[in-house]
Design a protein around this motif. Structure first.
Motif, PDB file in Angstrom:
ATOM      1  N   SER A   1     -11.053   2.441  -8.221  1.00  0.00           N
ATOM      2  CA  SER A   1     -10.364   1.397  -8.968  1.00  0.00           C
ATOM      3  C   SER A   1      -9.169   1.971  -9.727  1.00  0.00           C
ATOM      4  O   SER A   1      -8.151   1.293  -9.901  1.00  0.00           O
ATOM      5  CB  SER A   1     -11.331   0.709  -9.940  1.00  0.00           C
ATOM      6  N   GLU A   2      -9.257   3.234 -10.163  1.00  0.00           N
ATOM      7  CA  GLU A   2      -8.126   3.855 -10.848  1.00  0.00           C
ATOM      8  C   GLU A   2      -6.940   4.022  -9.899  1.00  0.00           C
ATOM      9  O   GLU A   2      -5.780   3.874 -10.305  1.00  0.00           O
ATOM     10  CB  GLU A   2      -8.537   5.204 -11.432  1.00  0.00           C
ATOM     11  N   ILE A   3      -7.216   4.328  -8.647  1.00  0.00           N
ATOM     12  CA  ILE A   3      -6.138   4.430  -7.661  1.00  0.00           C
ATOM     13  C   ILE A   3      -5.491   3.073  -7.455  1.00  0.00           C
ATOM     14  O   ILE A   3      -4.260   2.953  -7.362  1.00  0.00           O
ATOM     15  CB  ILE A   3      -6.673   4.973  -6.326  1.00  0.00           C
ATOM     16  N   ALA A   4      -6.304   2.023  -7.379  1.00  0.00           N
ATOM     17  CA  ALA A   4      -5.762   0.672  -7.209  1.00  0.00           C
ATOM     18  C   ALA A   4      -4.891   0.282  -8.394  1.00  0.00           C
ATOM     19  O   ALA A   4      -3.835  -0.340  -8.224  1.00  0.00           O
ATOM     20  CB  ALA A   4      -6.907  -0.322  -7.035  1.00  0.00           C
ATOM     21  N   VAL A   5      -5.309   0.651  -9.609  1.00  0.00           N
ATOM     22  CA  VAL A   5      -4.512   0.351 -10.805  1.00  0.00           C
ATOM     23  C   VAL A   5      -3.174   1.073 -10.728  1.00  0.00           C
ATOM     24  O   VAL A   5      -2.119   0.509 -11.046  1.00  0.00           O
ATOM     25  CB  VAL A   5      -5.281   0.759 -12.080  1.00  0.00           C
ATOM     26  N   LEU A   6      -3.182   2.326 -10.301  1.00  0.00           N
ATOM     27  CA  LEU A   6      -1.940   3.085 -10.162  1.00  0.00           C
ATOM     28  C   LEU A   6      -1.024   2.443  -9.127  1.00  0.00           C
ATOM     29  O   LEU A   6       0.181   2.298  -9.363  1.00  0.00           O
ATOM     30  CB  LEU A   6      -2.248   4.533  -9.764  1.00  0.00           C
ATOM     31  N   ALA A   7      -1.584   2.045  -7.995  1.00  0.00           N
ATOM     32  CA  ALA A   7      -0.769   1.409  -6.957  1.00  0.00           C
ATOM     33  C   ALA A   7      -0.152   0.105  -7.454  1.00  0.00           C
ATOM     34  O   ALA A   7       1.026  -0.175  -7.205  1.00  0.00           O
ATOM     35  CB  ALA A   7      -1.624   1.150  -5.716  1.00  0.00           C
ATOM     36  N   ASP A   8      -0.927  -0.679  -8.183  1.00  0.00           N
ATOM     37  CA  ASP A   8      -0.407  -1.942  -8.725  1.00  0.00           C
ATOM     38  C   ASP A   8       0.702  -1.683  -9.747  1.00  0.00           C
ATOM     39  O   ASP A   8       1.718  -2.393  -9.776  1.00  0.00           O
ATOM     40  CB  ASP A   8      -1.538  -2.738  -9.379  1.00  0.00           C
ATOM     41  N   ALA A   9       0.513  -0.661 -10.588  1.00  0.00           N
ATOM     42  CA  ALA A   9       1.531  -0.330 -11.593  1.00  0.00           C
ATOM     43  C   ALA A   9       2.815   0.133 -10.919  1.00  0.00           C
ATOM     44  O   ALA A   9       3.923  -0.201 -11.374  1.00  0.00           O
ATOM     45  CB  ALA A   9       1.004   0.746 -12.538  1.00  0.00           C
ATOM     46  N   ALA A  10       2.679   0.889  -9.842  1.00  0.00           N
ATOM     47  CA  ALA A  10       3.865   1.351  -9.112  1.00  0.00           C
ATOM     48  C   ALA A  10       4.615   0.168  -8.505  1.00  0.00           C
ATOM     49  O   ALA A  10       5.846   0.049  -8.646  1.00  0.00           O
ATOM     50  CB  ALA A  10       3.450   2.341  -8.019  1.00  0.00           C
ATOM     51  N   LYS A  11       3.894  -0.720  -7.861  1.00  0.00           N
ATOM     52  CA  LYS A  11       4.535  -1.890  -7.249  1.00  0.00           C
ATOM     53  C   LYS A  11       5.251  -2.730  -8.295  1.00  0.00           C
ATOM     54  O   LYS A  11       6.363  -3.219  -8.065  1.00  0.00           O
ATOM     55  CB  LYS A  11       3.490  -2.727  -6.516  1.00  0.00           C
ATOM     56  N   ALA A  12       4.614  -2.922  -9.443  1.00  0.00           N
ATOM     57  CA  ALA A  12       5.209  -3.734 -10.504  1.00  0.00           C
ATOM     58  C   ALA A  12       6.507  -3.122 -11.023  1.00  0.00           C
ATOM     59  O   ALA A  12       7.395  -3.836 -11.517  1.00  0.00           O
ATOM     60  CB  ALA A  12       4.218  -3.900 -11.652  1.00  0.00           C
ATOM     61  N   ALA A  13       6.630  -1.794 -10.893  1.00  0.00           N
ATOM     62  CA  ALA A  13       7.833  -1.097 -11.356  1.00  0.00           C
ATOM     63  C   ALA A  13       8.877  -0.946 -10.255  1.00  0.00           C
ATOM     64  O   ALA A  13       9.887  -0.276 -10.456  1.00  0.00           O
ATOM     65  CB  ALA A  13       7.453   0.279 -11.897  1.00  0.00           C
ATOM     66  N   GLY A  14       8.625  -1.541  -9.103  1.00  0.00           N
ATOM     67  CA  GLY A  14       9.574  -1.438  -7.999  1.00  0.00           C
ATOM     68  C   GLY A  14       9.496  -0.120  -7.258  1.00  0.00           C
ATOM     69  O   GLY A  14      10.448   0.272  -6.571  1.00  0.00           O
ATOM     70  N   ILE A  15       8.364   0.573  -7.372  1.00  0.00           N
ATOM     71  CA  ILE A  15       8.150   1.849  -6.686  1.00  0.00           C
ATOM     72  C   ILE A  15       7.322   1.589  -5.430  1.00  0.00           C
ATOM     73  O   ILE A  15       6.318   0.872  -5.481  1.00  0.00           O
ATOM     74  CB  ILE A  15       7.396   2.833  -7.607  1.00  0.00           C
ATOM     75  N   GLN A  16       7.705   2.190  -4.318  1.00  0.00           N
ATOM     76  CA  GLN A  16       6.967   2.013  -3.072  1.00  0.00           C
ATOM     77  C   GLN A  16       5.790   2.991  -3.015  1.00  0.00           C
ATOM     78  O   GLN A  16       5.989   4.202  -2.950  1.00  0.00           O
ATOM     79  CB  GLN A  16       7.875   2.263  -1.869  1.00  0.00           C
ATOM     80  N   PRO A  17       4.542   2.496  -3.055  1.00  0.00           N
ATOM     81  CA  PRO A  17       3.399   3.405  -2.926  1.00  0.00           C
ATOM     82  C   PRO A  17       3.109   3.709  -1.450  1.00  0.00           C
ATOM     83  O   PRO A  17       3.372   2.880  -0.569  1.00  0.00           O
ATOM     84  CB  PRO A  17       2.252   2.614  -3.555  1.00  0.00           C
ATOM     85  N   HIS A  18       2.585   4.899  -1.197  1.00  0.00           N
ATOM     86  CA  HIS A  18       2.242   5.316   0.169  1.00  0.00           C
ATOM     87  C   HIS A  18       0.855   5.917   0.180  1.00  0.00           C
ATOM     88  O   HIS A  18       0.469   6.646  -0.752  1.00  0.00           O
ATOM     89  CB  HIS A  18       3.217   6.379   0.680  1.00  0.00           C
ATOM     90  N   ALA A  19       0.091   5.652   1.232  1.00  0.00           N
ATOM     91  CA  ALA A  19      -1.206   6.279   1.451  1.00  0.00           C
ATOM     92  C   ALA A  19      -1.147   7.055   2.759  1.00  0.00           C
ATOM     93  O   ALA A  19      -0.272   6.822   3.605  1.00  0.00           O
ATOM     94  CB  ALA A  19      -2.307   5.229   1.510  1.00  0.00           C
ATOM     95  N   MET A  20      -2.069   7.969   2.941  1.00  0.00           N
ATOM     96  CA  MET A  20      -2.109   8.772   4.158  1.00  0.00           C
ATOM     97  C   MET A  20      -2.547   7.909   5.347  1.00  0.00           C
ATOM     98  O   MET A  20      -3.286   6.943   5.187  1.00  0.00           O
ATOM     99  CB  MET A  20      -3.053   9.955   3.986  1.00  0.00           C
TER     100      MET A  20
END
Length: 282
Positions: free
Chosen positions: A128-147
């Motif tokens: 869930s902490e990873i999901a929170v980080l991904a959501d925060a990145a998206k909200a800031a206009g940052i493109q998240p990437h996973a392997m």
């Protein structure tokens, strides 16, 4: 489903392969262990102070949380709550050492995911902490990437009836973090205007600028540093309560800062563009 790739924890947790001969490396000047470290109010303040303005890629590493260690605020939570807010306006991409389970790979994918989580003793809340980080990145206009993990990858890292293949996990993670980082740099550099920084977040093995002999093949740092003309920065985030329970951390030159950790954040300079950040106690 997002899964933290636990086999890629701090390199001191990884198995020690037989060392292979390596080219001589010039000595790196580091701060003496008893030197007074700068104190900062939080992680964000420390990052603002230590990241050079001409940085292109930042590789964040951590000593992973585990179910058999102190249950305290994780490095990941510190990064999301304190680090990302001061970095977000400069970050275009955030690459996280995680994967999304591929349903096309059937039960093998889920079995491998479960086996890795259990074997490496990852707390349930990490997902869930990873999901929170991904959501925060998206909200800031940052493109998240996973392997990107293939069905063959699942079979290699968690063969049926066998234990997790740690070295296969390390190989896989190095391949993917390197690939995504290189592709992201090239893609953004081709844009007329882009935010100046790209960040990776994962275990403190793959981001090593000065890896130990015998584990060099599991660091993406040199490839990314070469690509960016020496504009890669390594930053390890250390939760003191976790480091205190880790025998290998006790051997590190920055461990005196762990012993004196309190309510401020401390920074140890390991070498050029290489830092260890000792987080505040929970």
């Amino acid at each position: 489903m997002l899964l933290w790739v636990a086999a890629c924890a701090n390199h001191k947790e990884a198995p020690a392969p037989t060392p292979s001969p390596v080219a001589a490396v010039a000595p790196v000047a580091v701060a003496p262990a008893d030197a007074a470290a700068p104190g900062y109010a939080d992680l964000g303040a420390a990052l603002t102070a230590i990241i050079p303005p001409d940085t292109r890629v930042i590789g964040f590493g951590e000593l992973h949380s585990r179910t058999d260690r102190a249950q305290v605020t994780s490095s990941l939570a510190h990064f999301t709550n304190e680090g990302l807010p001061v970095l977000k306006d400069k970050l275009s991409d955030l690459i996280v050492e995680t994967w999304i389970t591929d349903p096309h790979c059937g039960s093998a994918a889920q079995e491998a995911t479960t086996k890795v989580t259990t074997t490496m003793r990852r707390p349930a809340e990490t997902k869930s902490e990873i999901a929170v980080l991904a959501d925060a990145a998206k909200a800031a206009g940052i493109q998240p990437h996973a392997m990107r993990i293939t069905c063959d990858d699942y079979a290699r890292i968690a063969p049926k009836g066998k234990d997790i293949q740690i070295e296969a996990m390390l190989d896989l993670t190095t391949r993917e973090l390197s690939r995504i980082a290189i592709e992201a740099v090239k893609h953004r550099d081709a844009e007329p205007a882009h935010r100046p920084w790209i960040a990776l977040y994962g275990g403190a093995l793959h981001n090593d600028r000065f890896p130990d002999a015998g584990v060099e093949q599991w660091s993406y740092a040199k490839k990314v540093d070469d690509l960016t003309a020496n504009h890669f920065v390594e930053i390890d985030l250390i939760v003191p309560e976790l480091a205190e329970a880790d025998p290998q951390s006790a051997k590190q030159p920055w461990f005196d800062l762990v012993k004196h950790a309190g309510r401020t954040v401390q920074v140890f300079t390991r070498g050029e563009r290489s830092f260890v950040v000792i987080l505040a106690r929970s």
